[in-house]
Write a protein that holds these residues in place. Structure first.
Motif, PDB file in Angstrom:
ATOM      1  N   LEU A   1     -24.637  -5.968  16.906  1.00  0.00           N
ATOM      2  CA  LEU A   1     -23.229  -6.272  16.735  1.00  0.00           C
ATOM      3  C   LEU A   1     -22.992  -6.959  15.397  1.00  0.00           C
ATOM      4  CD1 LEU A   1     -22.465  -7.670  20.303  1.00  0.00           C
ATOM      5  CD2 LEU A   1     -22.117  -5.339  19.458  1.00  0.00           C
ATOM      6  N   ARG A   2     -21.942  -6.539  14.707  1.00  0.00           N
ATOM      7  CA  ARG A   2     -21.523  -7.171  13.454  1.00  0.00           C
ATOM      8  C   ARG A   2     -20.205  -7.883  13.711  1.00  0.00           C
ATOM      9  NH1 ARG A   2     -17.835  -6.246   9.663  1.00  0.00           N
ATOM     10  NH2 ARG A   2     -17.164  -4.305  10.655  1.00  0.00           N
ATOM     11  N   THR A   3     -20.195  -9.188  13.516  1.00  0.00           N
ATOM     12  CA  THR A   3     -19.018  -9.986  13.845  1.00  0.00           C
ATOM     13  C   THR A   3     -17.880  -9.743  12.852  1.00  0.00           C
ATOM     14  OG1 THR A   3     -20.432 -11.701  14.775  1.00  0.00           O
ATOM     15  CG2 THR A   3     -18.174 -12.317  14.273  1.00  0.00           C
ATOM     16  N   ILE A   4     -16.690  -9.541  13.407  1.00  0.00           N
ATOM     17  CA  ILE A   4     -15.478  -9.406  12.599  1.00  0.00           C
ATOM     18  C   ILE A   4     -14.648 -10.682  12.692  1.00  0.00           C
ATOM     19  CG2 ILE A   4     -13.363  -8.087  12.243  1.00  0.00           C
ATOM     20  CD1 ILE A   4     -14.810  -5.685  13.586  1.00  0.00           C
TER      21      ILE A   4
ATOM     22  N   SER B   1     -16.526  -7.944  17.677  1.00  0.00           N
ATOM     23  CA  SER B   1     -17.574  -7.363  16.841  1.00  0.00           C
ATOM     24  C   SER B   1     -17.495  -5.843  16.832  1.00  0.00           C
ATOM     25  CB  SER B   1     -18.956  -7.787  17.356  1.00  0.00           C
ATOM     26  OG  SER B   1     -19.081  -9.190  17.384  1.00  0.00           O
ATOM     27  N   GLU B   2     -18.102  -5.271  15.802  1.00  0.00           N
ATOM     28  CA  GLU B   2     -18.275  -3.821  15.713  1.00  0.00           C
ATOM     29  C   GLU B   2     -19.719  -3.484  16.050  1.00  0.00           C
ATOM     30  OE1 GLU B   2     -17.452  -0.235  12.507  1.00  0.00           O
ATOM     31  OE2 GLU B   2     -18.347  -2.098  11.790  1.00  0.00           O
ATOM     32  N   VAL B   3     -19.921  -2.441  16.817  1.00  0.00           N
ATOM     33  CA  VAL B   3     -21.276  -1.953  17.085  1.00  0.00           C
ATOM     34  C   VAL B   3     -21.788  -1.304  15.800  1.00  0.00           C
ATOM     35  CG1 VAL B   3     -22.703  -0.388  18.438  1.00  0.00           C
ATOM     36  CG2 VAL B   3     -20.830  -1.636  19.548  1.00  0.00           C
TER      37      VAL B   3
ATOM     38  N   PHE C   1     -22.566   2.496  24.468  1.00  0.00           N
ATOM     39  CA  PHE C   1     -21.866   1.989  23.282  1.00  0.00           C
ATOM     40  C   PHE C   1     -22.244   2.823  22.065  1.00  0.00           C
ATOM     41  CE2 PHE C   1     -22.272  -1.523  26.232  1.00  0.00           C
ATOM     42  CZ  PHE C   1     -20.986  -2.028  26.263  1.00  0.00           C
ATOM     43  N   ALA C   2     -21.197   3.258  21.351  1.00  0.00           N
ATOM     44  CA  ALA C   2     -21.410   4.080  20.162  1.00  0.00           C
ATOM     45  C   ALA C   2     -21.176   3.243  18.914  1.00  0.00           C
ATOM     46  CB  ALA C   2     -20.449   5.270  20.169  1.00  0.00           C
ATOM     47  N   VAL C   3     -21.813   3.637  17.831  1.00  0.00           N
ATOM     48  CA  VAL C   3     -21.568   2.979  16.557  1.00  0.00           C
ATOM     49  C   VAL C   3     -20.078   3.069  16.232  1.00  0.00           C
ATOM     50  CG1 VAL C   3     -22.007   3.088  14.071  1.00  0.00           C
ATOM     51  CG2 VAL C   3     -23.889   3.390  15.688  1.00  0.00           C
ATOM     52  N   GLY C   4     -19.502   1.943  15.859  1.00  0.00           N
ATOM     53  CA  GLY C   4     -18.075   1.889  15.559  1.00  0.00           C
ATOM     54  C   GLY C   4     -17.229   1.348  16.690  1.00  0.00           C
TER      55      GLY C   4
ATOM     56  N   ASP D   1     -12.873  -5.333   9.057  1.00  0.00           N
ATOM     57  CA  ASP D   1     -12.683  -4.595  10.295  1.00  0.00           C
ATOM     58  C   ASP D   1     -13.657  -3.426  10.410  1.00  0.00           C
ATOM     59  OD1 ASP D   1     -10.707  -6.334  10.913  1.00  0.00           O
ATOM     60  OD2 ASP D   1      -9.078  -4.869  10.900  1.00  0.00           O
ATOM     61  N   LYS D   2     -13.961  -2.814   9.295  1.00  0.00           N
ATOM     62  CA  LYS D   2     -14.920  -1.691   9.304  1.00  0.00           C
ATOM     63  C   LYS D   2     -15.940  -1.919   8.208  1.00  0.00           C
ATOM     64  CE  LYS D   2     -13.374   1.000  12.587  1.00  0.00           C
ATOM     65  NZ  LYS D   2     -14.202   1.410  13.749  1.00  0.00           N
ATOM     66  N   ALA D   3     -17.213  -1.658   8.533  1.00  0.00           N
ATOM     67  CA  ALA D   3     -18.275  -1.858   7.545  1.00  0.00           C
ATOM     68  C   ALA D   3     -18.138  -0.871   6.402  1.00  0.00           C
ATOM     69  CB  ALA D   3     -19.633  -1.691   8.239  1.00  0.00           C
TER      70      ALA D   3
END
Length: 340
Positions: free
Chosen positions: A39-42, A76-78, A86-89, A338-340
């Protein structure tokens, strides 16, 4: 993966937290194993309850260990997934704490529906603070049409929602907040009937003037001098949901008020109801909350304000300020895009 960052509890604070009680660390963002996601925290939510997690005294939840990542809920974003659910995004809500990246096995992750509102609201008005207001007021406070509801911390994430829900239910809403700007916002933007500055030396008298028929529901977020001003005005059979006591979170010792005996007598003779609660007590009400609150927000019946600081490094200072009322609205930290 790139370097990740986390903020850990460096020392247990004595009294008010200070910057040296926190430590920023860097670490390599891990790779998810079988069944796991990265998870990447937003967005990171900062809330007063976190002060309690910094202490090791008896409480409803385990304290953060010294050297452990500070507790907190995030959106977070996956970023990577080895979990078929769970899918990426995907955007999720998770208790990952104060860090830029975290590994999860998927348990406890809640997918965020962006159609309900900006994703930040899932940890604000459409998340824990909003549900705290909804369940505490409706399930404990039970406001009736024409009654007077008073809420402390009225410009904050919980208090602002409490007053607006009270109005929706036909009650009169009186807020208590810190400063003219916050009081003006509470009345002019949120539609409360009145708002009193808790810093005003004439708080008791002005609160009495604002509540000529007394107080039927008091939503307690603060304690201290605010509660002392409210208590004499409570009507017979008044209900007091006790959500927080931010005025006491930095106390180094517990001291019962000198007027505890008179308080107990009034509780008996006025048949008052005091109930402390944690939002998880009402987990079964989440569906009702999300249906009602998302509709009220969509229809403009409930408004919200976000107070944002930038970057994970800002979290300690923002949290210290939160305990002093420096925020104006829901305190958030924007940790990443919001998006990597």
């Amino acid at each position: 993966m790139s370097q990740a960052k986390r903020i850990v509890l460096a020392a247990r604070p004595v009294g008010e937290p200070k910057s040296s009680d926190f430590r920023l660390e860097e670490f390599a963002a891990p790779t998810p194993g079988a069944g796991e996601v990265l998870l990447r925290t937003i967005w990171l939510s900062l809330d007063p309850y976190m002060r309690g997690r910094m202490s090791d005294g008896p409480s409803y939840a385990a304290p953060v260990p010294v050297g452990g990542v500070m507790e907190g809920e995030a959106v977070s974003e996956v970023a990577a997934s080895s979990n078929p659910d769970f899918a990426v995004g995907d955007i999720v809500r998770a208790r990952t704490g104060w860090q830029t990246h975290a590994i999860s096995n998927g348990k406890g992750l809640i997918k965020v529906d962006p159609r309900l509102g900006p994703i930040s609201t899932s940890i604000g008005v459409l998340g824990m603070p909003g549900m705290t207001a909804y369940t505490g007021l409706l399930d404990i406070g039970k406001p009736q049409e024409g009654e007077t509801v008073v809420v402390a911390g009225a410009s904050g994430a919980v208090g602002s929602a409490v007053g607006q829900i009270a109005k929706i239910k036909g009650a009169r809403a009186v807020g208590i907040a810190g400063g003219k700007d916050k009081c003006d916002y509470v009345v002019k933007e949120l539609g409360f009937d009145a708002c009193i500055d808790h810093r005003d030396p004439d708080l008791p008298a002005k609160l009495k003037d604002a509540c000529p028929k007394g107080i039927d529901v008091y939503f307690e977020n603060v304690g201290g001098a605010v509660f002392e001003a409210v208590f004499p005005l409570l009507n017979p059979f008044a209900r007091v949901p006790v959500c927080g006591l931010i005025a006491h979170y930095n106390d180094t010792e517990a001291k019962p008020p000198k007027w505890a005996a008179s308080m107990m007598r009034a509780t008996l003779t006025k048949r008052l109801t005091f109930r402390g609660f944690i939002v998880s007590d009402f987990a079964s009400r989440h569906g009702d909350f999300l249906r009602d609150m998302s509709g009220w927000v969509r229809d403009g019946k409930v408004k919200y304000k976000e107070f944002v600081t930038e970057g994970l490094e800002s979290a300690p200072g923002a949290f210290i300020g939160l305990l002093k009322g420096a925020n104006f609205g829901k305190q958030l930290v924007r940790v990443g895009p919001d998006k990597a």
